[in-house]
Motif scaffolding. Structure first.
Motif, PDB file in Angstrom:
ATOM      1  N   GLN A 149     -10.890  -3.214   4.151  1.00 46.87           N
ATOM      2  CA  GLN A 149     -11.816  -2.097   3.953  1.00 46.87           C
ATOM      3  C   GLN A 149     -11.059  -0.809   3.659  1.00 46.87           C
ATOM      4  N   MET A 150      -9.914  -0.636   4.353  1.00 44.00           N
ATOM      5  CA  MET A 150      -9.103   0.559   4.118  1.00 44.00           C
ATOM      6  C   MET A 150      -8.565   0.578   2.689  1.00 44.00           C
ATOM      7  N   THR A 151      -8.028  -0.560   2.217  1.00 45.16           N
ATOM      8  CA  THR A 151      -7.483  -0.595   0.853  1.00 45.16           C
ATOM      9  C   THR A 151      -8.587  -0.376  -0.174  1.00 45.16           C
TER      10      THR A 151
ATOM     11  N   VAL B  33       0.837  -1.207   0.000  1.00 42.14           N
ATOM     12  CA  VAL B  33       0.000   0.000   0.000  1.00 42.14           C
ATOM     13  C   VAL B  33       0.871   1.256   0.000  1.00 42.14           C
ATOM     14  N   ALA B  34       1.972   1.213   0.792  1.00 44.15           N
ATOM     15  CA  ALA B  34       2.886   2.361   0.841  1.00 44.15           C
ATOM     16  C   ALA B  34       3.497   2.642  -0.530  1.00 44.15           C
ATOM     17  N   LYS B  35       3.627   1.605  -1.357  1.00 42.77           N
ATOM     18  CA  LYS B  35       4.175   1.779  -2.700  1.00 42.77           C
ATOM     19  C   LYS B  35       3.109   2.188  -3.713  1.00 42.77           C
TER      20      LYS B  35
ATOM     21  N   LEU C  43      -9.198   3.286  -0.087  1.00 34.69           N
ATOM     22  CA  LEU C  43      -8.091   3.977  -0.754  1.00 34.69           C
ATOM     23  C   LEU C  43      -8.160   3.796  -2.266  1.00 34.69           C
ATOM     24  N   ARG C  44      -8.514   2.585  -2.688  1.00 35.89           N
ATOM     25  CA  ARG C  44      -8.623   2.322  -4.118  1.00 35.89           C
ATOM     26  C   ARG C  44      -9.729   3.167  -4.738  1.00 35.89           C
ATOM     27  N   GLU C  45     -10.869   3.206  -4.049  1.00 39.10           N
ATOM     28  CA  GLU C  45     -11.971   4.031  -4.554  1.00 39.10           C
ATOM     29  C   GLU C  45     -11.604   5.507  -4.529  1.00 39.10           C
ATOM     30  N   SER C  46     -10.905   5.921  -3.448  1.00 35.21           N
ATOM     31  CA  SER C  46     -10.480   7.316  -3.357  1.00 35.21           C
ATOM     32  C   SER C  46      -9.491   7.662  -4.467  1.00 35.21           C
TER      33      SER C  46
ATOM     34  N   TYR D 125      -3.037  -0.348  -4.212  1.00 31.67           N
ATOM     35  CA  TYR D 125      -4.246  -0.393  -3.399  1.00 31.67           C
ATOM     36  C   TYR D 125      -5.118  -1.608  -3.719  1.00 31.67           C
ATOM     37  N   LYS D 126      -4.653  -2.482  -4.591  1.00 32.69           N
ATOM     38  CA  LYS D 126      -5.421  -3.670  -4.937  1.00 32.69           C
ATOM     39  C   LYS D 126      -5.097  -4.847  -4.029  1.00 32.69           C
ATOM     40  N   VAL D 127      -4.094  -4.685  -3.156  1.00 27.92           N
ATOM     41  CA  VAL D 127      -3.673  -5.778  -2.291  1.00 27.92           C
ATOM     42  C   VAL D 127      -4.734  -6.046  -1.225  1.00 27.92           C
ATOM     43  N   THR D 128      -4.933  -7.326  -0.917  1.00 25.93           N
ATOM     44  CA  THR D 128      -5.862  -7.730   0.136  1.00 25.93           C
ATOM     45  C   THR D 128      -5.193  -8.788   1.019  1.00 25.93           C
ATOM     46  N   VAL D 129      -5.684  -8.889   2.235  1.00 28.99           N
ATOM     47  CA  VAL D 129      -5.155  -9.870   3.190  1.00 28.99           C
ATOM     48  C   VAL D 129      -6.224 -10.938   3.399  1.00 28.99           C
ATOM     49  N   PRO D 130      -5.876 -12.222   3.284  1.00 24.06           N
ATOM     50  CA  PRO D 130      -6.883 -13.273   3.492  1.00 24.06           C
ATOM     51  C   PRO D 130      -7.411 -13.281   4.921  1.00 24.06           C
TER      52      PRO D 130
END
Length: 487
Positions: free
Chosen positions: A237-239, A211-213, A242-245, A216-221
């Motif tokens: 939810q945050m990612t 995410v820092a890079k 952020l992706r939508e933002s 924003y498409k990364v997710t955690v199982p």
């Protein structure tokens, strides 16, 4: 220290502490149980030897004595099991002792014995003539015996404490081996538990770096319902946010660039016209008889620029909810009739006919001026896109509000065009190079924002060359939002 090792130490400490407590409790309970079993066995021996050796006078119902031969036989048998006994009469005199066994009974113990109580001594120093048992610690049971409620004798029977301790020692060795194996198992279990937690945290750490890079498409199982899984859900939810933002920022940036380009395009034509006419007037290139017409053209283009700026400012105020509305209940049939009269000249120029079908006295809850602006822009839009056709305006009461429908049989729009009609400066004319179908492209976006400010809904259906239908719903007073609005 890494979290993995800290968790391992925590789990390992808890498990080992629990095991140690349970082991100590088990040792204490087992030790107590062994002594009680030994005492019960000694009591059984004592009862048996008394039963074998005692002699009673059945005629007079009196105690006579103990048979010495029976006592010697029992003493020989019990000594093989390291059990020794002594018998006392009621005068506290020792009448028999096996293998030199010489226990001492205190005065307080005699008082208890006379009351029929059995005395248990865990470890005491008693004399014995058996080799290897001199001054050895023994566990003793002192038991009174009664005949016809009269005490006839006291038996003190004892065995070596070492007999009990040997069993206990072997038990402790077995327990120590089990404890060692359990310690290794606890270490392994601690690692597995700690790793199961840190694995999820490592996934979050890796995902956070992504995410820092800017990924924003990364997710955690998420597989469970513990706190770390809750954190993973929040992270996802945050990612997503952020992706939508990020998408919205990119879209807004694209809209900004498009707005600047469209604004420049919309202003270029009238400004070019005005500049050309001013140069013509400056250098007397325009004939005297055409000067008045040139001035009218400049006034017309100047007014167009003013409307463009005003519409844009109006749109921004509406979009950011910076306007206040004075909503009230009024008769919309009269408003729509007035709009028909205002737009009839423009409709006649296009060969169009405006038809109004509104129940007389139909009441609507809205800001009067904004309602006029909404309906004016939609009807005007229908006129602009219709040649020699008809524009039909209908209104009716529906559940929780009023519904207004404006339909035409003009040029219509494709599905791609419908997706963009609420965008600022968008025109259905794909060339965007002339003003045949409108001046600024801000009418419908303003309508869209105003309808939503009222808490209403607007939808549009259209087919190329078949016409367009706008449907507007405005809620009644009790169902309308009133934020930033005057009641």
């Amino acid at each position: 220290m890494k979290l993995l090792y800290r968790l391992m130490i925590a789990f390992f400490t808890v498990i080992i502490t629990l095991m140690a407590v349970l082991s100590l409790a088990f040792i204490n309970v087992t030790n107590e149980t062994m002594y009680r079993n030994t005492w019960n066995q000694l009591k059984t021996y004592s009862d048996s030897l008394v039963q074998d050796a005692v002699r009673y006078d059945t005629v007079n119902n009196k105690f006579e004595s103990f048979e010495n031969q029976a006592l010697l036989s029992n003493a020989a048998l019990l000594s093989n099991q390291h059990v020794h006994f002594a018998i006392f009469d009621v005068t506290k005199k020792q009448t028999f002792a096996s293998n030199g066994f010489a226990p001492q009974i205190s005065k307080s113990d005699w008082q208890k014995l006379r009351k029929g109580k059995t005395i248990y001594l865990r470890a005491t120093q008693l004399q014995s003539n058996i080799k290897g048992e001199q001054n050895a610690a023994m566990t003793e049971v002192i038991r009174p015996y009664f005949y016809h409620k009269k005490m006839i004798a006291v038996v003190s029977i004892a065995t070596l404490v070492s007999v009990v301790e040997e069993n206990m020692h072997q038990l402790k060795i077995n327990l120590a081996i089990a404890f060692l194996i359990a310690t290794l198992a606890a270490l392994l279990i601690s690692y597995i538990l700690a790793r199961s937690i840190t694995k999820k945290i490592d996934q979050l750490r890796v995902a956070t770096r992504q995410v820092a890079k800017g990924n924003y498409k990364v997710t955690v199982p998420v597989n469970g319902k513990d706190e770390v899984d809750d954190l993973a859900r929040s992270f996802n939810q945050m990612t997503t946010a952020l992706r939508e933002s990020d998408q919205e920022i990119r879209r807004q940036e694209e809209r900004r660039r498009k707005f600047l380009a469209d604004a420049a395009h919309e202003m270029r034509t009238p400004l070019t016209t005005i500049n050309g006419l001013l140069e013509g007037l400056q250098y007397d290139a325009i004939p005297e008889e055409d000067r008045q017409h040139s001035i009218e053209l400049m006034q017309k283009d100047t007014q167009r620029l003013i409307r463009l700026v005003n519409d844009n400012l109006d749109y921004e105020k509406i979009r950011t909810n910076q306007i206040s509305m004075d909503r009230k209940i009024f008769d919309c049939s009269a408003v729509l009739s007035n709009l028909k009269e205002q737009l009839s000249k423009r409709a006649t120029e296009k060969g169009d006919q405006i038809n109004i079908d509104v129940p007389e006295g139909l009441l609507v809850y809205a800001d009067y001026d904004r309602f006029v602006q909404i309906m004016f822009n939609i009807i005007q839009n229908a006129i602009q896109f219709t040649d020699k056709g008809s524009i039909n305006v209908t209104a009716r009461r529906v559940e929780h509000g009023c519904e207004f429908v404006v339909s035409d049989n003009g040029i219509g729009m494709s599905q791609d065009q419908l997706k963009n009609i609420w965008e600022r400066f968008y025109k259905a004319d794909q060339s965007r190079s002339n003003s045949q179908y409108g001046e600024s492209g801000l009418g419908l976006p303003i309508v869209h924002e105003l309808v939503h400010l009222h808490g209403g809904k607007i939808s549009v259906n259209s087919k190329p060359k078949k016409g367009t239908t706008f449907t507007i719903f405005l809620p009644d007073r009790q169902y309308a939002p009133h934020l930033n609005a005057q009641q």
